[in-house]
Scaffold this motif. Structure first.
Motif, PDB file in Angstrom:
ATOM      1  N   PHE A  20       0.835  -1.203   0.000  1.00 21.15           N
ATOM      2  CA  PHE A  20       0.000   0.000   0.000  1.00 21.15           C
ATOM      3  C   PHE A  20       0.872   1.256   0.000  1.00 21.15           C
ATOM      4  O   PHE A  20       0.628   2.206  -0.751  1.00 21.15           O
ATOM      5  CB  PHE A  20      -0.940   0.006   1.206  1.00 21.15           C
ATOM      6  CG  PHE A  20      -1.944  -1.116   1.211  1.00 21.15           C
ATOM      7  CD1 PHE A  20      -2.636  -1.463   0.060  1.00 21.15           C
ATOM      8  CD2 PHE A  20      -2.194  -1.824   2.374  1.00 21.15           C
ATOM      9  CE1 PHE A  20      -3.559  -2.499   0.062  1.00 21.15           C
ATOM     10  CE2 PHE A  20      -3.124  -2.868   2.388  1.00 21.15           C
ATOM     11  CZ  PHE A  20      -3.812  -3.203   1.229  1.00 21.15           C
ATOM     12  N   PRO A  55      -6.105   2.662  -2.320  1.00 22.94           N
ATOM     13  CA  PRO A  55      -6.656   1.998  -1.139  1.00 22.94           C
ATOM     14  C   PRO A  55      -6.894   2.982   0.010  1.00 22.94           C
ATOM     15  O   PRO A  55      -6.113   3.921   0.208  1.00 22.94           O
ATOM     16  CB  PRO A  55      -5.570   0.973  -0.791  1.00 22.94           C
ATOM     17  CG  PRO A  55      -4.961   0.626  -2.108  1.00 22.94           C
ATOM     18  CD  PRO A  55      -4.928   1.924  -2.853  1.00 22.94           C
ATOM     19  N   TYR A  75      -7.651  -5.143  -3.946  1.00 22.94           N
ATOM     20  CA  TYR A  75      -8.202  -4.480  -2.751  1.00 22.94           C
ATOM     21  C   TYR A  75      -9.687  -4.145  -2.922  1.00 22.94           C
ATOM     22  O   TYR A  75     -10.469  -4.258  -1.975  1.00 22.94           O
ATOM     23  CB  TYR A  75      -7.395  -3.217  -2.432  1.00 22.94           C
ATOM     24  CG  TYR A  75      -7.909  -2.474  -1.222  1.00 22.94           C
ATOM     25  CD1 TYR A  75      -7.643  -2.941   0.064  1.00 22.94           C
ATOM     26  CD2 TYR A  75      -8.682  -1.329  -1.354  1.00 22.94           C
ATOM     27  CE1 TYR A  75      -8.128  -2.287   1.183  1.00 22.94           C
ATOM     28  CE2 TYR A  75      -9.168  -0.658  -0.241  1.00 22.94           C
ATOM     29  CZ  TYR A  75      -8.886  -1.143   1.025  1.00 22.94           C
ATOM     30  OH  TYR A  75      -9.379  -0.482   2.136  1.00 22.94           O
TER      31      TYR A  75
END
Length: 199
Positions: free
Chosen positions: A25, A112, A145
């Motif tokens: 991430f 995300p 995700y």
């Protein structure tokens, strides 16, 4: 040299104020920030220095991007407003924040994040549906995700609460660079040639 001072495009990025549990991430936030800077772009984001937001902004600044942060007064202490932004706007509330971010952007992309990221994405997507703007909207579905979200949206189409036209208003992709380039081109702009040799 003066040409490089004027951004080739302005991209609004929504992402988490937390870093998430996987290093991927943080890596994607850094990649997006670097891409914006090395293509002579401007980053518009929520003005925080924590989590993916801070990683994104730091990478963009390091790559030479102008960074415009917009943060409500109530979140200055919670998110530790990023004082290194090229421009930092402290506004009264979330509504003003989102309006200002949208006004400064040529296109939007969500990385995300949590409910704040989703809320911002859905609002700017709804605004496009209603004709309040005609700017491209993207969703970076890194490592699956957003698979569950996209499956839910497909089920909403099947149930008759959405349609394929509405889904066509948002671009999705699993790789950052092709998606970012497509969004900027859809906005009628061309990302500048990479400036990696100049940073």
């Amino acid at each position: 040299m003066t040409e490089l001072l004027k951004p080739a495009f302005s991209l609004c990025v929504y992402c988490g104020s937390r870093p998430g549990n996987h290093p991927e991430f943080a890596a994607i936030a850094a990649l997006v920030g670097t891409w914006i800077g090395t293509h002579n772009g401007q980053l518009v984001y929520g003005g925080g220095r924590n989590g993916l937001m801070g990683i994104l902004a730091d990478a963009a600044l390091a790559a030479g991007a102008r960074v415009v942060g917009v943060i409500p007064k109530a979140l200055v202490e919670k998110e530790w407003a990023h004082t290194g932004c090229t421009e930092l706007h402290i506004v009264e509330n979330m509504h003003e924040r989102k309006r200002m971010m949208a006004e400064h952007a040529d296109a939007f992309v969500a990385l995300p994040g949590g409910i704040g990221t989703l809320e911002e994405l859905f609002e700017v997507w709804t605004w496009r549906q209603l004709g309040y703007h005609d700017k491209p909207v993207g969703l970076l579905n890194m490592n699956g995700y957003y698979d569950a979200l996209l499956a839910f949206l497909a089920s909403s189409v099947k149930a008759g609460f959405m349609n394929e036209w509405l889904m066509s208003l948002i671009r999705t992709g699993s790789e950052a660079e092709p998606l970012l380039e497509a969004l900027i081109q859809a906005a009628g702009m061309t990302p500048a040639a990479t400036r990696l040799d100049q940073i």
